[in-house]
Design an enzyme around this catalytic site. Structure first.
Site, PDB file in Angstrom:
ATOM      1  N   TYR A 252     -13.020  -3.650  11.575  1.00  0.00           N
ATOM      2  CA  TYR A 252     -11.858  -3.253  11.451  1.00  0.00           C
ATOM      3  C   TYR A 252     -10.890  -3.276  12.841  1.00  0.00           C
ATOM      4  O   TYR A 252      -9.745  -3.728  12.763  1.00  0.00           O
ATOM      5  CB  TYR A 252     -11.859  -1.568  10.973  1.00  0.00           C
ATOM      6  CG  TYR A 252     -10.827  -0.742  11.163  1.00  0.00           C
ATOM      7  CD1 TYR A 252      -9.892  -1.232   9.736  1.00  0.00           C
ATOM      8  CD2 TYR A 252     -10.443   0.227  12.081  1.00  0.00           C
ATOM      9  CE1 TYR A 252      -8.729  -0.460   9.950  1.00  0.00           C
ATOM     10  CE2 TYR A 252      -9.233   0.878  11.701  1.00  0.00           C
ATOM     11  CZ  TYR A 252      -8.423   0.560  10.782  1.00  0.00           C
ATOM     12  OH  TYR A 252      -7.381   1.501  10.824  1.00  0.00           O
TER      13      TYR A 252
ATOM     14  N   ASN B 148       1.417  -2.337   5.515  1.00  0.00           N
ATOM     15  CA  ASN B 148       0.814  -0.952   5.675  1.00  0.00           C
ATOM     16  C   ASN B 148      -0.700  -1.070   5.103  1.00  0.00           C
ATOM     17  O   ASN B 148      -1.595  -0.419   5.816  1.00  0.00           O
ATOM     18  CB  ASN B 148       1.523   0.028   5.233  1.00  0.00           C
ATOM     19  CG  ASN B 148       0.798   1.185   4.947  1.00  0.00           C
ATOM     20  OD1 ASN B 148       0.546   2.164   5.834  1.00  0.00           O
ATOM     21  ND2 ASN B 148       0.385   1.607   3.607  1.00  0.00           N
TER      22      ASN B 148
ATOM     23  N   SER C 250      -3.816   0.367  14.436  1.00  0.00           N
ATOM     24  CA  SER C 250      -4.439   1.593  14.553  1.00  0.00           C
ATOM     25  C   SER C 250      -4.783   1.795  16.141  1.00  0.00           C
ATOM     26  O   SER C 250      -4.870   0.874  16.849  1.00  0.00           O
ATOM     27  CB  SER C 250      -5.867   1.370  14.063  1.00  0.00           C
ATOM     28  OG  SER C 250      -6.725   2.425  14.523  1.00  0.00           O
TER      29      SER C 250
ATOM     30  N   GLY D 182       0.998  -1.160  -0.136  1.00  0.00           N
ATOM     31  CA  GLY D 182      -0.031   0.071   0.163  1.00  0.00           C
ATOM     32  C   GLY D 182       0.672   1.139  -0.017  1.00  0.00           C
ATOM     33  O   GLY D 182       0.620   2.352   0.775  1.00  0.00           O
TER      34      GLY D 182
HETATM   35  P1  NDP Z   1      -4.646   5.204   2.271  1.00  0.00           P
HETATM   36  O1  NDP Z   1      -6.304   4.567   2.091  1.00  0.00           O
HETATM   37  O2  NDP Z   1      -4.676   6.349   2.299  1.00  0.00           O
HETATM   38  O3  NDP Z   1      -3.938   4.316   1.411  1.00  0.00           O
HETATM   39  C1  NDP Z   1      -3.825   2.710   1.557  1.00  0.00           C
HETATM   40  C2  NDP Z   1      -2.863   2.399   0.468  1.00  0.00           C
HETATM   41  O4  NDP Z   1      -3.063   0.815   0.547  1.00  0.00           O
HETATM   42  C3  NDP Z   1      -3.142   2.564  -0.992  1.00  0.00           C
HETATM   43  O5  NDP Z   1      -1.810   2.522  -1.771  1.00  0.00           O
HETATM   44  C4  NDP Z   1      -4.136   1.661  -1.576  1.00  0.00           C
HETATM   45  O6  NDP Z   1      -3.909   1.528  -2.945  1.00  0.00           O
HETATM   46  C5  NDP Z   1      -3.339   0.179  -0.898  1.00  0.00           C
HETATM   47  N1  NDP Z   1      -4.401  -0.661  -0.598  1.00  0.00           N
HETATM   48  C6  NDP Z   1      -5.625  -0.754  -0.125  1.00  0.00           C
HETATM   49  N2  NDP Z   1      -6.331  -1.835  -0.194  1.00  0.00           N
HETATM   50  C7  NDP Z   1      -5.353  -2.543  -0.893  1.00  0.00           C
HETATM   51  C8  NDP Z   1      -5.384  -4.012  -1.204  1.00  0.00           C
HETATM   52  N3  NDP Z   1      -6.603  -4.854  -0.992  1.00  0.00           N
HETATM   53  N4  NDP Z   1      -4.470  -4.738  -1.903  1.00  0.00           N
HETATM   54  C9  NDP Z   1      -3.302  -4.216  -2.092  1.00  0.00           C
HETATM   55  N5  NDP Z   1      -3.137  -2.564  -1.935  1.00  0.00           N
HETATM   56  C10 NDP Z   1      -4.106  -2.026  -0.995  1.00  0.00           C
HETATM   57  O7  NDP Z   1      -4.513   4.387   3.855  1.00  0.00           O
HETATM   58  P2  NDP Z   1      -3.764   5.040   5.090  1.00  0.00           P
HETATM   59  O8  NDP Z   1      -2.579   5.418   4.537  1.00  0.00           O
HETATM   60  O9  NDP Z   1      -4.797   6.288   5.611  1.00  0.00           O
HETATM   61  O10 NDP Z   1      -3.521   4.102   5.968  1.00  0.00           O
HETATM   62  C11 NDP Z   1      -2.514   3.196   6.100  1.00  0.00           C
HETATM   63  C12 NDP Z   1      -2.625   2.127   7.197  1.00  0.00           C
HETATM   64  O11 NDP Z   1      -2.679   2.914   8.640  1.00  0.00           O
HETATM   65  C13 NDP Z   1      -3.912   1.473   7.151  1.00  0.00           C
HETATM   66  O12 NDP Z   1      -3.486  -0.006   7.701  1.00  0.00           O
HETATM   67  C14 NDP Z   1      -4.866   2.003   8.012  1.00  0.00           C
HETATM   68  O13 NDP Z   1      -5.475   1.033   8.696  1.00  0.00           O
HETATM   69  C15 NDP Z   1      -3.964   2.583   9.238  1.00  0.00           C
HETATM   70  N6  NDP Z   1      -4.425   3.642   9.915  1.00  0.00           N
HETATM   71  C16 NDP Z   1      -4.556   4.862   9.194  1.00  0.00           C
HETATM   72  C17 NDP Z   1      -5.000   5.767  10.084  1.00  0.00           C
HETATM   73  C18 NDP Z   1      -5.326   7.368   9.409  1.00  0.00           C
HETATM   74  O14 NDP Z   1      -6.184   8.164  10.109  1.00  0.00           O
HETATM   75  N7  NDP Z   1      -5.260   7.467   8.172  1.00  0.00           N
HETATM   76  C19 NDP Z   1      -5.654   5.841  11.267  1.00  0.00           C
HETATM   77  C20 NDP Z   1      -5.350   4.325  11.893  1.00  0.00           C
HETATM   78  C21 NDP Z   1      -4.525   3.470  11.227  1.00  0.00           C
HETATM   79  P3  NDP Z   1      -5.251   0.950  -3.630  1.00  0.00           P
HETATM   80  O15 NDP Z   1      -6.357   1.419  -3.418  1.00  0.00           O
HETATM   81  O16 NDP Z   1      -4.670   1.402  -5.441  1.00  0.00           O
HETATM   82  O17 NDP Z   1      -5.160  -0.738  -3.743  1.00  0.00           O
END
Ligand code: NDP
Length: 256
Positions: free
Chosen positions: A156, A90, A143, A22
């Site tokens: 989640y 991630n 998280s 990700g």
């Molecule tokens: P984003 O949604 O902004 O980015 C997620 C990334 O993961 C993208 O590159 C997306 O690309 C990729 N991704 C999502 N689903 C898949 C999949 N099934 N297979 C492969 N790639 C995937 O996420 P954040 O940066 O906000 O979050 C990152 C991590 O931090 C996560 O684990 C989230 O739970 C955790 N987190 C975030 C918080 C926040 O406030 N932002 C708070 C607490 C935890 P694509 O969609 O093209 O696949």
């Protein structure tokens, strides 16, 4: 961005091969940039090809929610990097639901596959070679909301709680093989995924405003680089006596 050097003047992760799931946006992209800056070679993944993958990183399109996706990623890591010394799982998230009884089976399974089983599958595929080298560093992204689950996100936070529990056990299992496993738990962080989730929440519960975190003691949402800095620390030699730990990076929000 500060570049940390080791005692001999080299970038501290020079020569390391890192896989980050990700990494096309948000926290993952910040981790990729900081790893590159620290001298690592990096492969990252997402479901969609995108222009926003940080320059200098290798990229493979794959869905981490399936075993086939995990196998494609492991294969690409072998081909493009020649192996993996550092793994950051991630990719994660889940759609908010009206309440516990409204979470359909497929949303539960999706949350478990993305937030828990993707990490388990990648670890299973990549740690045997780390064991052979007696060296490796893994960070799973959880998280800060895990200790305070709320109804729209029970799937989640349950999946992330399981990820943390699994990570602690894995850390103990792999410690004697020179592999460290740690968790970083972000609070509300300014990312595309975070903004989408908060918008969905506000649509389901219009009276709640943004619905999440009325106030962060440090006075702002996290920046993806705040989270990435904690990840880089745990991956580095500076954290050589840290395994099985969970580092909460949330501006103080969930500590009150
Ligand atoms: P984003 O949604 O902004 O980015 C997620 C990334 O993961 C993208 O590159 C997306 O690309 C990729 N991704 C999502 N689903 C898949 C999949 N099934 N297979 C492969 N790639 C995937 O996420 P954040 O940066 O906000 O979050 C990152 C991590 O931090 C996560 O684990 C989230 O739970 C955790 N987190 C975030 C918080 C926040 O406030 N932002 C708070 C607490 C935890 P694509 O969609 O093209 O696949």
């Amino acid at each position: 961005m500060t570049t940390i050097e080791n005692g001999s003047g080299n970038k501290e992760l020079a020569g390391k091969r890192a896989l980050v799931t990700g990494g096309s946006r948000g926290i993952g992209a910040a981790v990729v940039r900081q790893l590159l800056n620290a001298g690592a070679s990096v492969l990252t993944t997402a479901r969609s090809a995108t222009n926003s993958v940080p320059e200098g990183a290798e990229f493979v399109t794959a869905d981490v929610r399936t075993r086939a996706g995990a196998e494609e990623i492991a294969e690409a890591a072998q081909q493009k990097l020649g192996g993996v010394d550092i793994l950051v799982h991630n990719a994660g998230g889940a759609r908010p639901q009206l309440g516990s009884a409204s979470i359909p089976d497929d949303e539960w399974l999706d949350a478990l596959n993305l937030n828990l089983l993707a990490a388990v599958r990648l670890d299973t595929l990549l740690t045997p070679a780390m064991r052979d080298r007696n060296s490796g560093a893994i960070v799973h992204i959880s998280s800060a909301a895990v200790p305070t689950p709320v109804a729209p996100f029970l799937h989640y936070t349950a999946a992330k709680a399981a990820l943390e529990n699994y990570s602690r056990g894995l850390a103990v299992e792999l410690a004697s093989s020179g592999i460290r496993v740690n968790v970083v738990s972000p609070g509300r962080t300014a990312t595309p995924g975070g903004a989408e989730t908060r918008d969905q929440w506000a649509r389901i519960f219009p009276s709640s405003g943004t619905g999440l975190a009325p106030e962060v003691p440090l006075g702002r949402d996290g920046d993806p680089d705040d989270i990435a800095a904690a990840v880089l620390f745990l991956l580095s030699g500076r954290a050589s006596w840290l395994t099985g730990s969970s580092l909460v990076v949330d501006g103080g929000e969930f500590h009150r």
